[in-house]
Design an enzyme around this catalytic site. Structure first.
Site, short mmCIF file in Angstrom:
data_model
loop_
_atom_site.label_atom_id
_atom_site.label_comp_id
_atom_site.label_asym_id
_atom_site.label_seq_id
_atom_site.Cartn_x
_atom_site.Cartn_y
_atom_site.Cartn_z
N SER A 261 0.84 -1.20 0.00
CA SER A 261 0.00 0.00 0.00
C SER A 261 0.87 1.25 0.00
O SER A 261 2.08 1.18 0.23
CB SER A 261 -0.90 0.01 1.24
OG SER A 261 -0.12 0.31 2.38
N LYS A 262 0.21 2.37 -0.23
CA LYS A 262 0.92 3.64 -0.22
C LYS A 262 1.56 3.86 1.16
O LYS A 262 2.65 4.41 1.27
CB LYS A 262 -0.05 4.76 -0.57
CG LYS A 262 0.55 6.13 -0.39
CD LYS A 262 -0.18 7.19 -1.16
CE LYS A 262 0.06 8.59 -0.62
NZ LYS A 262 1.38 8.86 -0.09
N ARG A 263 0.86 3.41 2.18
CA ARG A 263 1.38 3.61 3.54
C ARG A 263 2.71 2.89 3.75
O ARG A 263 3.57 3.37 4.48
CB ARG A 263 0.35 3.18 4.59
CG ARG A 263 -0.17 4.39 5.36
CD ARG A 263 -1.17 4.01 6.41
NE ARG A 263 -2.38 3.47 5.82
CZ ARG A 263 -3.04 2.43 6.32
NH1 ARG A 263 -2.61 1.81 7.39
NH2 ARG A 263 -4.15 2.01 5.74
N GLY A 265 4.98 2.52 1.56
CA GLY A 265 5.97 3.40 0.94
C GLY A 265 6.34 4.54 1.87
O GLY A 265 7.51 4.85 2.08
#
Ligand code: GLU
Length: 507
Positions: A261-263, A265
């Site tokens: 997920s973006k999190r 990253g």
């Protein structure tokens, strides 16, 4: 069946393209190229609520940056257009009518409040064969009433009528045959009168059929939709030419379990988007391009997340990937997103790049550090870059590794002073200036034996003298080979720096 390979990448413009989507696009591209087929870019913008301005441009720019070429699309044109679903309303309307006319679909008038009430009344309510006859739709209402409701402007949806108790077979190239019972499926909405648009399911399969798509290569998250798609093909009478499904494994978190997920990253410090994304009024998300990745490195890295060439070759150009790509070597299980490996690929691609080219990429970095690159010859820059490139992961790292070539040190690392600079050092460095003054050919190869010979003759400590020399010239005891540095700086500058250190460093 022998048909032309035609694949499509079909993103919805709902935000920046995620790195997983990029891998899907890449695999479609590799497969198309490998088989001399066509690569279509279709914009699936039927969900007007989720439309995000700029997302389509972002997709185009990202694919172009990575060298993922498109044969047919909104920009490219082609014989099967339009390639944007919001421009294909007439086509969908006609196809919805086909299903209504042959009894495979029906019109439903249930309002959100009515559906809510049903959900409260029946636990695990699903709009399907077991409940549809108790709802407000064209199966339960008289024909005249249906016509009147529509004529009066009531909003409605069209639902696909799923026959219960049937085994639906989904054939996936990676997963084999998956059978599910149709009773678990609900009567999916395929069209909404409110915006006169079909939903994803209908538009997706109508377009795949009309665009003569041979292989649907997409992320695993779409596997649950596949049985419905099989039934839709059947309802239209298109089963014989239905495309082959290939559902690619998920990209997983670098650590732990679950989907990337973006999190992850943000938490671990790597981009999950190809390009920087600037949402309207929102926070900027980092991108591979702006973080200093080379597109070739990103492509190579992504290609190996879920596929291998059958041996342990890692560095492959786009052409080599095309030549080697096949689904036989695609894995079925999720691929851990090893971002350190991504950095490694970038390092490797920087090593392969000619020094002159790397020097050109370095120029803007120099300018950002208030160094005018035009004050230096291309040859000087290329030589500086060549000395340190083995240590860099990104072009921007070149600054830290080479800054002493562009600015003489004004400060000296205190720890190194403590270790390498003693009372004797100024005297020895003054002698070194004399030695250097006497060297005619100041190339690394010629100067080194002279300086080392002097150290040996005098019986000085090699490590201490050379490190003091380095401290004076570089500002700290780090960097490439000392005589390579001095060769590039030249005799005059080297002496100037030695003199300055003698004057400045006090212990
Ligand atoms: N529009 C879908 C998406 O956003 C396409 C899924 C598919 O490839 O069928 O990914």
């Amino acid at each position: 069946m022998n048909r032309k390979v035609r694949v499509r990448f079909a993103p919805s413009p709902t935000g920046p393209l995620h790195i997983g989507g990029v891998r899907t696009a890449l695999y479609n591209y590799l497969f198309a190229r490998k088989h001399g087929g066509d690569m279509i870019l279709r914009i699936e913008d039927t969900d007007s609520n989720r439309f995000v301005p700029g997302a389509e441009e972002y997709i185009n720019e990202a694919l172009a940056w990575l060298g993922i070429g498109i044969d047919e699309g909104v920009k490219e044109g082609g014989a099967y257009g339009p390639y944007k679903q919001s421009e294909r309303r007439d086509i969908y309307r006609e196809h919805v009518k086909m299903l209504l006319d042959n009894g495979k679909a029906y019109i439903a008038f249930d309002t959100p409040a009515e559906l809510e009430a049903k959900r409260a009344e029946i636990s695990n309510f699903q709009y399907d064969a077991s409940t549809r006859m108790s709802m407000r739709n064209s199966l339960t209402l008289p024909k005249e009433e249906v016509e009147k409701l529509i004529a009066d402007g009531n909003q409605y949806v069209v639902r696909f009528k799923i026959e219960p108790g049937r085994n639906v077979e989904v054939n996936d190239l990676l997963r084999g045959k998956v059978t599910i019972n149709s009773s678990v499926l609900d009567d999916k909405v395929i069209y909404k009168s409110a915006d006169d648009l079909p939903t994803y399911h209908l538009a997706n399969i109508v377009d795949d059929h009309l665009m003569e798509v041979s292989h649907v290569i997409r992320g695993e998250e779409w596997l649950p939709s596949a049985p419905l798609h099989v039934l839709l093909y059947e309802a239209f009478g298109w089963s014989d030419t239905a495309p082959q499904f290939v559902h690619l494994p998920l990209l997983l978190k670098p650590d732990g379990k679950g989907k990337l997920s973006k999190r992850d990253g943000d938490r671990l410090g790597f981009p999950v988007f190809p390009l920087e994304w600037h949402p309207e009024g929102g926070e900027i998300s980092s991108g591979y391009r702006e973080s200093g990745y080379l597109p070739e490195a990103v492509v190579n890295f992504l290609a190996l997340l879920g596929w291998n060439p059958g041996d342990d070759t890692e560095i492959m150009s786009m052409d080599e990937l095309v030549a080697k790509f096949d689904f036989a070597h695609c894995s079925r299980s999720g691929a851990k997103f090893d971002f350190e490996k991504g950095r490694w690929f970038n390092h490797e691609y920087l090593q392969k790049m000619p020094d002159e080219e790397l020097a050109q990429l370095f120029k803007p970095v120099l300018a950002a550090h208030d160094i005018n690159p035009d004050n230096y010859s291309d040859e000087f820059l290329a030589r500086a870059v060549a000395l340190v490139k083995g240590r860099i992961y990104f072009v921007k790292d070149l600054w830290d590794q080479t800054k002493f070539f562009f600015t003489a040190p004004t400060e000296y690392n205190p720890k190194d002073i403590k270790k390498r600079w003693s009372e004797d050092t100024p005297r020895i460095m003054t002698e070194l200036i004399d030695v250097i003054n006497g060297i005619e050919d100041f190339s690394s190869a010629a100067a080194e034996p002279i300086v080392l010979g002097w150290i040996a003759d005098k019986g000085y400590h090699l490590g201490n003298v050379m490190n003091a020399f380095r401290l004076a010239v570089v500002g700290e005891c780090k960097g490439p080979h000392m005589f390579d540095i001095t060769e590039l700086l030249g005799k005059e500058e080297t002496i100037k720096r030695l003199q300055r250190a003698i004057n400045e460093i006090s212990i």
